[in-house]
Design a protein around this motif. Structure first.
Motif, PDB file in Angstrom:
ATOM      1  N   GLY A  71       7.124  -4.955   1.459  1.00 36.60           N
ATOM      2  CA  GLY A  71       7.244  -3.603   0.930  1.00 36.60           C
ATOM      3  C   GLY A  71       6.005  -2.776   1.194  1.00 36.60           C
ATOM      4  O   GLY A  71       6.091  -1.602   1.597  1.00 36.60           O
ATOM      5  N   VAL A  72       4.836  -3.364   0.995  1.00 33.77           N
ATOM      6  CA  VAL A  72       3.582  -2.649   1.235  1.00 33.77           C
ATOM      7  C   VAL A  72       3.437  -2.329   2.725  1.00 33.77           C
ATOM      8  O   VAL A  72       3.016  -1.219   3.099  1.00 33.77           O
ATOM      9  CB  VAL A  72       2.385  -3.486   0.737  1.00 33.77           C
ATOM     10  N   THR A  73       3.810  -3.272   3.585  1.00 37.32           N
ATOM     11  CA  THR A  73       3.736  -3.031   5.032  1.00 37.32           C
ATOM     12  C   THR A  73       4.619  -1.857   5.425  1.00 37.32           C
ATOM     13  O   THR A  73       4.218  -0.996   6.230  1.00 37.32           O
ATOM     14  CB  THR A  73       4.168  -4.298   5.801  1.00 37.32           C
ATOM     15  N   THR A  74       5.825  -1.816   4.860  1.00 38.67           N
ATOM     16  CA  THR A  74       6.741  -0.706   5.148  1.00 38.67           C
ATOM     17  C   THR A  74       6.138   0.622   4.704  1.00 38.67           C
ATOM     18  O   THR A  74       6.159   1.614   5.444  1.00 38.67           O
ATOM     19  CB  THR A  74       8.089  -0.926   4.440  1.00 38.67           C
ATOM     20  N   ARG A  75       5.585   0.658   3.504  1.00 40.25           N
ATOM     21  CA  ARG A  75       5.017   1.908   2.989  1.00 40.25           C
ATOM     22  C   ARG A  75       3.767   2.319   3.778  1.00 40.25           C
ATOM     23  O   ARG A  75       3.516   3.510   3.972  1.00 40.25           O
ATOM     24  CB  ARG A  75       4.699   1.765   1.502  1.00 40.25           C
ATOM     25  N   LYS A  76       3.006   1.349   4.234  1.00 39.08           N
ATOM     26  CA  LYS A  76       1.849   1.680   5.071  1.00 39.08           C
ATOM     27  C   LYS A  76       2.295   2.307   6.383  1.00 39.08           C
ATOM     28  O   LYS A  76       1.689   3.268   6.874  1.00 39.08           O
ATOM     29  CB  LYS A  76       1.020   0.427   5.349  1.00 39.08           C
ATOM     30  N   SER A  77       3.363   1.770   6.956  1.00 37.18           N
ATOM     31  CA  SER A  77       3.868   2.315   8.222  1.00 37.18           C
ATOM     32  C   SER A  77       4.381   3.735   8.050  1.00 37.18           C
ATOM     33  O   SER A  77       4.412   4.512   9.011  1.00 37.18           O
ATOM     34  CB  SER A  77       4.979   1.416   8.780  1.00 37.18           C
ATOM     35  N   GLU A  78       4.776   4.070   6.818  1.00 36.78           N
ATOM     36  CA  GLU A  78       5.264   5.420   6.518  1.00 36.78           C
ATOM     37  C   GLU A  78       4.147   6.320   5.989  1.00 36.78           C
ATOM     38  O   GLU A  78       4.418   7.442   5.561  1.00 36.78           O
ATOM     39  CB  GLU A  78       6.388   5.339   5.481  1.00 36.78           C
ATOM     40  N   LYS A  79       2.918   5.793   5.996  1.00 36.80           N
ATOM     41  CA  LYS A  79       1.761   6.523   5.469  1.00 36.80           C
ATOM     42  C   LYS A  79       1.920   6.839   3.983  1.00 36.80           C
ATOM     43  O   LYS A  79       1.367   7.826   3.481  1.00 36.80           O
ATOM     44  CB  LYS A  79       1.521   7.826   6.247  1.00 36.80           C
ATOM     45  N   ALA A  80       2.665   5.995   3.277  1.00 36.19           N
ATOM     46  CA  ALA A  80       2.885   6.207   1.844  1.00 36.19           C
ATOM     47  C   ALA A  80       2.049   5.260   1.000  1.00 36.19           C
ATOM     48  O   ALA A  80       2.189   5.228  -0.225  1.00 36.19           O
ATOM     49  CB  ALA A  80       4.370   6.018   1.508  1.00 36.19           C
ATOM     50  N   ALA A  81       1.198   4.458   1.639  1.00 36.51           N
ATOM     51  CA  ALA A  81       0.329   3.540   0.913  1.00 36.51           C
ATOM     52  C   ALA A  81      -1.010   3.464   1.618  1.00 36.51           C
ATOM     53  O   ALA A  81      -1.088   3.552   2.849  1.00 36.51           O
ATOM     54  CB  ALA A  81       0.958   2.145   0.838  1.00 36.51           C
ATOM     55  N   ASN A  82      -2.052   3.300   0.829  1.00 34.98           N
ATOM     56  CA  ASN A  82      -3.394   3.166   1.378  1.00 34.98           C
ATOM     57  C   ASN A  82      -3.495   1.901   2.218  1.00 34.98           C
ATOM     58  O   ASN A  82      -2.962   0.858   1.855  1.00 34.98           O
ATOM     59  CB  ASN A  82      -4.408   3.117   0.226  1.00 34.98           C
TER      60      ASN A  82
END
Length: 742
Positions: free
Chosen positions: A697-708
């Motif tokens: 989940g964190v990897t996905t959000r990072k790829s979307e620029k939605a996580a630090n």
């Protein structure tokens, strides 16, 4: 006694006799129908323990109070219904003789105070509950509403009757106060006396109030007697029995171990089982136990289970509430056919009503019941199935529904029973599970890795991991159960290494099994493949009993890093002769910290949130040790909104780890978003499945620029090791500097 009293009283008695007769007849029908379920002799005792649980849950409202803004008001309404029955039956006398009251009680001030409190409490309580329902109405909140799918018409009817009954209690008492019937202090009539001062002194008015109260109760009796599926009404009676007969006689909820596979009231023995005679899970509604039928009957459609369900909250078709109500409606619609002796074999052929006169007997059964008997329990819309396969396989077995249900319905057990039939009899399950089952059978783990690689995680460590070589040494305190994820999954290996290193630092003597270790069978059991679970569990029990041979029970200690392994070893292996003292690694590490055998010296300067694994938290009530470890590591702790017994699932349980999500938002992304909402630098957990799902989940959000980019998912053991190792390093450096020549 005037004409008004005689007329209203006669109507009340005549209709009352009819209504109570209908009610009693329906109760008897309930007993016959619920007994259509399979026998289950595990629910009978110990009587005193079960009675204690019953009294605690209904009198103190312990489960209802999990929603505190609802609990107190429902408590008032419940007692208004129970003790208010005194006022209801008193009204049969008051409608004829307005000054009549119960002998003895009518002269006690404390009794009048109780009736005042009940009357006012019922009115206030139901008004608040009505407001809560409207504030959460599906027309406003849509799918977010826990009442989505509930029968709102039934709810309004019940609420109106309760309101009228409460008003009726106060109304009759106010009318009596106007007549000056009771010579009581104001504190005993704090509501009715002031109201009575505003009313005319009229015996007819008292009789009218009593008549209204009796008629509302009479209408209620007639309606519910004709509607056996009105759980919002019938739970007032069946809930007491459902609580008493709950699975766990110690009062705990039906989580942890899954209910054993039963047939004819006994655990199923696969070596002697006959598919033509024995029940393999639930393939028909009559395959559920009588407790299952009682569960279906008791559901009040409050939707607490639905509000907590990760599948429902991410747009999946599964609602635990709707699943139970669908089973209920099907069961009661099919009941006339079953009561007449109807039964079908696995091919769908009639085997219950056969021979001479069969056609006439079938013709005498209601057509709707015959039609219902043709429906498969699990099937898609084209098959007119009761439960859609997508509903059945969406469950993560997180247990949130069971944890929150105020009347102790056992949703997860029922889902697993339906899965068992689909897997073992129908061979009908998601295609992804086929590979997992094959890997378990052939390789002993769901990843399909070779057993010889189970020690590969030890290669990067700078100390030797002790491996069991045929005998435990006297000072070996624990067997370290690594688990399949901990041995083969790269992210989980880091947890295994961290735990091993911490045990090494603390001087804990332990052994690992290495190639001798197999999967505990958890994913197979939750997926419904009881055969594979039994096979793997028996193999493991044989190995473990050999490892602990000669050791007394209290010294057969296992530590596990996987919450699923922990649950199976601790709660399910005892069924197969495997009795061990099992601890989760967070529990053991917390103990070692408290004993000063592990000393975090260098605080971890991180903002950390913690995700509760379902099989560690809800299923086993381990909430505090992992949080203590986060604190011990020196991190700044940030709690997520949904935590502890209301924690959101990561999406991997119930064998969902090996299934794709095709509908709605991914469960792991929903939980990841909640975790990221606390603005952490690290997301900690205590289960390898959770770590994998949250990492994805964190990897996905990072790829979307939605996580630090700095956000990382770790096990609490890794946090602790970081603090301990850096501390040890600083200490060694200081020692070196002190010993160096000046």
């Amino acid at each position: 006694m005037g004409a008004v009293q005689i007329t209203l009283g006669t109507i009340s008695v005549v209709l009352g006799v009819v209504a109570w007769g209908m009610f009693a007849k329906t109760i008897a029908q309930f007993v016959r129908i619920i007994r259509l379920g399979q026998p289950d002799g595990t629910r009978n005792g110990p009587v005193l323990d079960r009675l204690a649980t019953l009294v605690k849950e209904f009198a103190a409202h312990t489960r209802m109070n999990k929603f505190r803004h609802v609990g107190v008001w429902h408590w008032l309404v419940m007692w208004g219904f129970l003790l208010g029955s005194l006022a209801l039956f008193e009204a049969y006398g008051e409608v004829f003789v307005p000054t009549w009251g119960w002998p003895i009680l009518d002269h006690l001030a404390i009794y009048h105070l109780l009736m005042e409190i009940l009357g006012v409490g019922t009115v206030v309580g139901i008004l608040v509950l009505m407001a809560i329902r409207q504030a959460n109405h599906p027309r406003k909140a849509g799918r977010v509403s826990r009442f989505q799918g509930s029968n709102m018409g039934w709810a309004y009817f019940i609420e109106l009757v309760v309101l009228i009954e409460g008003i009726g209690i106060i109304g009759v008492r106010a009318g009596k106060a106007a007549l000056g019937v009771h010579d009581m202090p104001l504190w005993a009539e704090f509501a009715s006396a002031p109201l009575g001062a505003l009313l005319p002194a009229s015996e007819n008015l008292v009789s009218v109030f009593a008549f209204i109260k009796l008629m509302s109760a009479t209408v209620w009796l007639i309606v519910v007697a004709r509607t056996m599926t009105m759980g919002v009404a019938w739970h007032r009676f069946s809930a007491f029995f459902n609580i008493y007969f709950k699975r766990e006689d110690d009062g705990d909820v039906a989580l942890g171990a899954v209910k054993p596979m039963m047939s004819g009231g006994k655990p199923l023995d696969f070596e002697e089982a006959d598919p033509d005679e024995d029940v393999f899970g639930a393939g028909k509604v009559e395959d559920f136990s009588w407790k299952g039928w009682l569960d279906f009957t008791t559901c009040t459609e409050c939707g607490r289970c639905q509000s907590q369900c990760p599948a429902w909250n991410t747009g999946k078709p599964l609602s635990p509430k709707l699943m139970i109500t669908q089973l209920r409606d099907h069961a009661y619609a099919k009941a006339p056919y079953l009561l007449a002796g109807g039964q079908k074999d696995m091919a769908g052929d009639e085997v219950g009503i056969t021979g001479d006169g069969a056609e006439e007997k079938l013709a005498g059964i209601d057509a709707l019941a015959l039609a219902e008997a043709e429906r498969p329990l699990v099937g898609g819309p084209e098959e007119m199935g009761v439960i859609d396969p997508e509903v059945l396989w969406a469950c993560t077995s997180c247990g949130a529904c069971v944890e929150q249900c105020p009347v102790d319905i056992e949703h997860v057990d029922h889902i697993v029973d339906m899965r068992r039939y689909q897997v073992m009899i129908e061979s009908n399950f998601p295609t992804e599970l086929g590979g997992m089952f094959k890997n378990l059978e052939n390789k002993g783990n769901p990843w399909g890795q070779n057993a010889k690689d189970r020690l590969a995680w030890t290669q990067d460590l700078d100390f030797e991991v002790p491996v069991f070589d045929g005998e435990l040494e006297a000072d070996d305190e624990y067997l370290f159960w690594v688990g399949c994820a901990g041995a083969f999954e790269d992210r989980a290996k880091k947890t295994t290494q961290a735990v091993a290193e911490l045990l090494h630092i603390a001087g804990v003597k332990y052994k690992v099994l290495g190639p001798e270790e197999n999967c505990t069978g958890d994913p197979a059991r939750r997926a419904g493949n009881e055969f594979i679970f039994q096979m793997m569990a028996q193999q493991n029990v044989e190995v473990l009993n050999g490892v602990f041979e000669g050791r007394e029970p209290g010294k057969r200690k296992i530590v596990a890093t996987c919450a699923h392994c922990f649950n199976s070893l601790a709660n399910e292996y005892s069924e197969l002769g495997g009795d061990y003292e099992v601890v989760h690694h967070t529990q053991l590490l917390n103990k070692l910290v408290r004993e000063k055998r592990l000393t975090p010296v260098a605080p971890v300067a991180e903002d950390v949130t913690y995700h509760d694994p379902c099989y560690l938290g809800r299923h086993n009530k381990v909430y505090t040790p992992p949080r203590d470890l986060v604190g011990a590591a020196g991190a700044t702790f940030r709690e997520m909104p949904r935590h502890a017994d209301r924690a959101m699932c990561c999406g991997a349980g119930g064998a969902r780890m090996w299934m794709e999500e095709q509908t709605g938002k991914r469960v792991n992304l929903d939980r990841t978003d909640e975790a990221l909402g606390t603005a952490p630098s690290k997301i900690a957990t205590g289960c390898p499945f959770c770590k994998v799902m949250l990492s994805d989940g964190v990897t996905t959000r990072k790829s979307e620029k939605a996580a630090n980019e700095d956000v990382e998912v770790v096990d609490v053991a890794q946090l602790l090791l970081n603090a301990v190792k850096r501390g040890d390093g600083d200490d060694k450096k200081a020692e070196t500097e002190e010993s160096a020549p000046a």
